[in-house]
Design a protein around this motif. Structure first.
Motif, PDB file in Angstrom:
ATOM      1  N   VAL A 163      85.097 -23.079  14.217  1.00  0.00           N
ATOM      2  CA  VAL A 163      85.121 -22.244  15.352  1.00  0.00           C
ATOM      3  C   VAL A 163      86.264 -21.022  15.577  1.00  0.00           C
ATOM      4  CG1 VAL A 163      84.389 -21.135  17.523  1.00  0.00           C
ATOM      5  CG2 VAL A 163      82.664 -22.186  16.061  1.00  0.00           C
ATOM      6  N   TYR A 164      87.238 -21.999  15.147  1.00  0.00           N
ATOM      7  CA  TYR A 164      88.615 -22.016  15.919  1.00  0.00           C
ATOM      8  C   TYR A 164      89.115 -20.135  14.556  1.00  0.00           C
ATOM      9  CZ  TYR A 164      93.720 -21.893  16.522  1.00  0.00           C
ATOM     10  OH  TYR A 164      94.925 -22.280  16.764  1.00  0.00           O
ATOM     11  N   PHE A 165      88.839 -20.274  13.701  1.00  0.00           N
ATOM     12  CA  PHE A 165      89.560 -18.903  12.501  1.00  0.00           C
ATOM     13  C   PHE A 165      88.922 -17.965  13.106  1.00  0.00           C
ATOM     14  CE2 PHE A 165      87.832 -22.267   8.942  1.00  0.00           C
ATOM     15  CZ  PHE A 165      90.052 -22.400   9.145  1.00  0.00           C
ATOM     16  N   PHE A 166      87.622 -17.805  14.364  1.00  0.00           N
ATOM     17  CA  PHE A 166      86.991 -16.797  14.947  1.00  0.00           C
ATOM     18  C   PHE A 166      87.628 -16.235  15.957  1.00  0.00           C
ATOM     19  CE2 PHE A 166      84.375 -17.667  11.322  1.00  0.00           C
ATOM     20  CZ  PHE A 166      84.144 -16.609  10.321  1.00  0.00           C
ATOM     21  N   GLN A 167      88.403 -17.384  16.923  1.00  0.00           N
ATOM     22  CA  GLN A 167      88.870 -17.032  18.215  1.00  0.00           C
ATOM     23  C   GLN A 167      89.377 -15.547  18.571  1.00  0.00           C
ATOM     24  OE1 GLN A 167      90.673 -20.503  19.801  1.00  0.00           O
ATOM     25  NE2 GLN A 167      88.611 -21.128  20.393  1.00  0.00           N
ATOM     26  N   ALA A 168      90.745 -15.350  16.885  1.00  0.00           N
ATOM     27  CA  ALA A 168      91.489 -14.440  17.399  1.00  0.00           C
ATOM     28  C   ALA A 168      90.300 -12.812  17.424  1.00  0.00           C
ATOM     29  CB  ALA A 168      92.283 -14.036  15.893  1.00  0.00           C
ATOM     30  N   ILE A 169      89.470 -12.512  16.429  1.00  0.00           N
ATOM     31  CA  ILE A 169      88.355 -11.402  16.673  1.00  0.00           C
ATOM     32  C   ILE A 169      87.626 -11.611  18.664  1.00  0.00           C
ATOM     33  CG2 ILE A 169      86.009 -10.302  16.115  1.00  0.00           C
ATOM     34  CD1 ILE A 169      87.020 -11.952  13.321  1.00  0.00           C
ATOM     35  N   THR A 170      87.401 -12.453  18.726  1.00  0.00           N
ATOM     36  CA  THR A 170      86.501 -12.715  20.275  1.00  0.00           C
ATOM     37  C   THR A 170      87.293 -12.742  21.350  1.00  0.00           C
ATOM     38  OG1 THR A 170      86.493 -15.350  19.958  1.00  0.00           O
ATOM     39  CG2 THR A 170      84.716 -14.898  19.572  1.00  0.00           C
ATOM     40  N   SER A 171      88.618 -13.211  21.448  1.00  0.00           N
ATOM     41  CA  SER A 171      89.259 -12.193  22.150  1.00  0.00           C
ATOM     42  C   SER A 171      90.559 -10.888  22.231  1.00  0.00           C
ATOM     43  CB  SER A 171      90.878 -13.601  21.968  1.00  0.00           C
ATOM     44  OG  SER A 171      92.037 -13.521  20.692  1.00  0.00           O
ATOM     45  N   LEU A 172      90.607 -10.741  20.730  1.00  0.00           N
ATOM     46  CA  LEU A 172      90.529  -9.274  20.695  1.00  0.00           C
ATOM     47  C   LEU A 172      92.451  -9.033  21.014  1.00  0.00           C
ATOM     48  CD1 LEU A 172      87.536  -7.173  22.084  1.00  0.00           C
ATOM     49  CD2 LEU A 172      88.151  -7.249  19.600  1.00  0.00           C
ATOM     50  N   GLY A 173      92.959  -9.546  21.572  1.00  0.00           N
ATOM     51  CA  GLY A 173      94.147 -10.031  21.374  1.00  0.00           C
ATOM     52  C   GLY A 173      94.166  -9.212  22.858  1.00  0.00           C
ATOM     53  N   LEU A 174      93.636  -8.654  23.846  1.00  0.00           N
ATOM     54  CA  LEU A 174      94.029  -8.281  24.394  1.00  0.00           C
ATOM     55  C   LEU A 174      94.363  -8.400  25.770  1.00  0.00           C
ATOM     56  CD1 LEU A 174      90.007  -6.499  25.100  1.00  0.00           C
ATOM     57  CD2 LEU A 174      92.480  -4.993  24.377  1.00  0.00           C
ATOM     58  N   ASP A 175      94.481  -9.442  26.055  1.00  0.00           N
ATOM     59  CA  ASP A 175      95.277 -10.738  27.436  1.00  0.00           C
ATOM     60  C   ASP A 175      96.483  -9.264  28.237  1.00  0.00           C
ATOM     61  OD1 ASP A 175      92.557 -11.781  27.439  1.00  0.00           O
ATOM     62  OD2 ASP A 175      93.761 -14.065  27.027  1.00  0.00           O
ATOM     63  N   GLN A 176      97.772  -9.808  26.569  1.00  0.00           N
ATOM     64  CA  GLN A 176      98.520  -9.221  27.520  1.00  0.00           C
ATOM     65  C   GLN A 176      98.793  -7.556  28.187  1.00  0.00           C
ATOM     66  OE1 GLN A 176     101.569  -8.161  24.067  1.00  0.00           O
ATOM     67  NE2 GLN A 176     100.123  -9.875  22.761  1.00  0.00           N
ATOM     68  N   TYR A 177      98.345  -6.961  27.335  1.00  0.00           N
ATOM     69  CA  TYR A 177      97.805  -5.662  27.298  1.00  0.00           C
ATOM     70  C   TYR A 177      96.835  -5.016  28.765  1.00  0.00           C
ATOM     71  CZ  TYR A 177      99.618  -4.603  22.561  1.00  0.00           C
ATOM     72  OH  TYR A 177     100.409  -4.726  21.120  1.00  0.00           O
TER      73      TYR A 177
END
Length: 439
Positions: free
Chosen positions: A61-75
């Motif tokens: 499941v860790y492999f897909f955390q980048a997709i589910t988080s979308l890298g949005l937090d810092q923006y």
């Protein structure tokens, strides 16, 4: 908190940063200690094979955390800083995006598992944990508190949720003598507790989730900013976790369970370079704008600092590995030499985080992607070569080679080779000796 003097950086800037983020750092360390102690108990309770099976689901499941988080937090933090009046729209839009990404991850995880399953790990375990992508949508509240410089609330939520989670897992072990499936649910519950904590804290501050609104234009803007981080995050996930799935599939779940304990200890401190770089890089960027020579000195100082921290830690843990594994049952003891090797990967992780920030500052984001992709390819290749011959130790050696190759990949790029040389000078303490000679 007393801030130590670091050559090349202003003490005032450090004090300002640590005042704002020190509580979050304490929360992360506290949560880490709680998690590590509980994971030792779980590993001892489940034994090698079952712990490997459980870790296989977590890793998948860790492999897909980048997709589910979308890298949005810092923006999101940036948007909230610039447009605080649009708080509900920013949070509502980001939440909707993360929720959709979490739902999209469900079929993607299913298809990935059909193509390359984790041997001995039932799909049911993976399916249960795949819902973390949906649950963590509520963690968008975390960037809100960051933007308000209220990191103490983040710390309170994290420590409280991990304490409750620890109690539940210990009850499963010592009171209910639960089967492995309950620990799968317990790891899913970690995310539920964290989300509930954020929601309660957000509501107690006089805010309401009901006021959140979705804005299509803002959604497109956020996705356009974050998609490079999504791609980079996926590559990092493969780069850092594919070895565990490969070991489980090419050997067995028992070796994967032993290796999981190595990775947990070895990678526990990987958040530290990110904190350091976030602290010091504003000063480095200011120097880049005002004085190129000072910029290079500060960058060299940063690389030096990464080595000064990671190198002694690697040496100490290498010698202490047999003592660390006294905390585990004897069946895990053969992983101690593997930890003594794997821990050296941290030296290259520290340097890689620092140089990665430099690549972003120099507008070489694309090269950062390429470097991470190169590391993933090297990791897969050496795992294929070494796992059949060396087993669990081969995985650690492959990881060490991959991390070193990825970090110093830039030395082969003419316009970045000087940065690679600077890291070499730090790694082999050349710059340290040059400073001593000048004195």
């Amino acid at each position: 908190m007393r801030i130590p003097s670091i050559p090349g950086f202003e003490k005032q800037a450090l004090e300002k940063y640590f005042k704002n983020t020190g509580m979050a750092f304490v929360g992360k360390v506290g949560s880490l200690v709680i998690t590590m102690l509980v994971n030792i108990q779980i590993a001892n309770y489940l034994h090698l094979k079952l712990f490997g099976i459980l870790n296989g689901a977590i890793t998948y499941v860790y492999f897909f955390q980048a997709i589910t988080s979308l890298g949005l937090d810092q923006y999101v933090v940036k948007e909230l800083h610039q447009h605080p009046e649009n708080r509900d729209t920013i949070l509502g839009t980001s939440f909707r995006l993360k929720l959709c990404a979490g739902l999209l991850a469900l079929p993607l995880i299913f298809l990935a598992y059909q193509a390359y399953p984790a041997k001995s790990t039932p799909y049911l375990f993976v399916l249960i944990l795949s819902f973390t992508g949906i649950i963590q949508s509520f963690n968008i509240i975390d960037p809100y508190f960051q933007s308000q410089v209220q990191s103490k609330y983040i710390m309170q939520v994290q420590v409280t949720s991990y304490l409750v989670s620890a109690v539940i897992k210990l009850l499963l072990i010592y009171v209910y003598h639960a089967s492995i499936i309950w620990f799968v649910y317990a790891f899913l519950l970690d995310w539920v507790l964290l989300s509930i904590g954020y929601i309660i804290t957000y509501q107690r501050k006089g805010r309401s989730l009901r006021q959140w609104q979705y804005n299509g234009h803002l959604a497109r803007k956020l996705v356009s900013y974050s998609w490079p981080l999504i791609i980079s995050g996926v590559m990092v996930s493969v780069y850092m976790r594919i070895d565990q799935i490969m070991l489980q599939n090419m050997r067995n779940a028992s070796e994967a369970g032993a290796y999981a304990t190595v990775v947990r200890f070895s990678e526990a401190w990987y958040f530290i370079p990110s904190v350091i770089v976030s602290t010091l890089f504003p000063a480095i960027l200011n120097a880049r704008r005002d004085d190129v020579a000072r910029y290079k000195r500060r960058l060299q100082n940063l690389y030096d600092l990464m080595v000064y921290i990671s190198l002694p830690a690697a040496i100490v843990i290498s010698f202490a590995a047999p003592l660390i594994y006294k905390l585990f049952k004897p069946e895990y003891a053969y992983a101690a030499p593997v930890l003594a090797v794997h821990i050296w990967s941290g030296v290259f992780v520290f340097l890689g985080v620092a140089s990665g920030q430099q690549l972003i500052a120099e507008d070489y984001v694309r090269l950062s992607f390429i470097r991470t992709g190169f590391g993933a390819i090297v990791n897969i290749a050496f795992n294929l070569l070494l796992i059949p011959k060396m087993g669990i130790m081969g995985t650690a050696v492959a990881t060490l080679i991959a991390y070193a190759s990825s970090t110093f990949f830039i030395i082969f790029i003419p316009k970045l080779s000087k940065q690679g040389v600077m890291m070499f000078k730090s790694l082999f303490l050349i710059s340290l000796f040059q400073k001593i000679i000048k004195r």
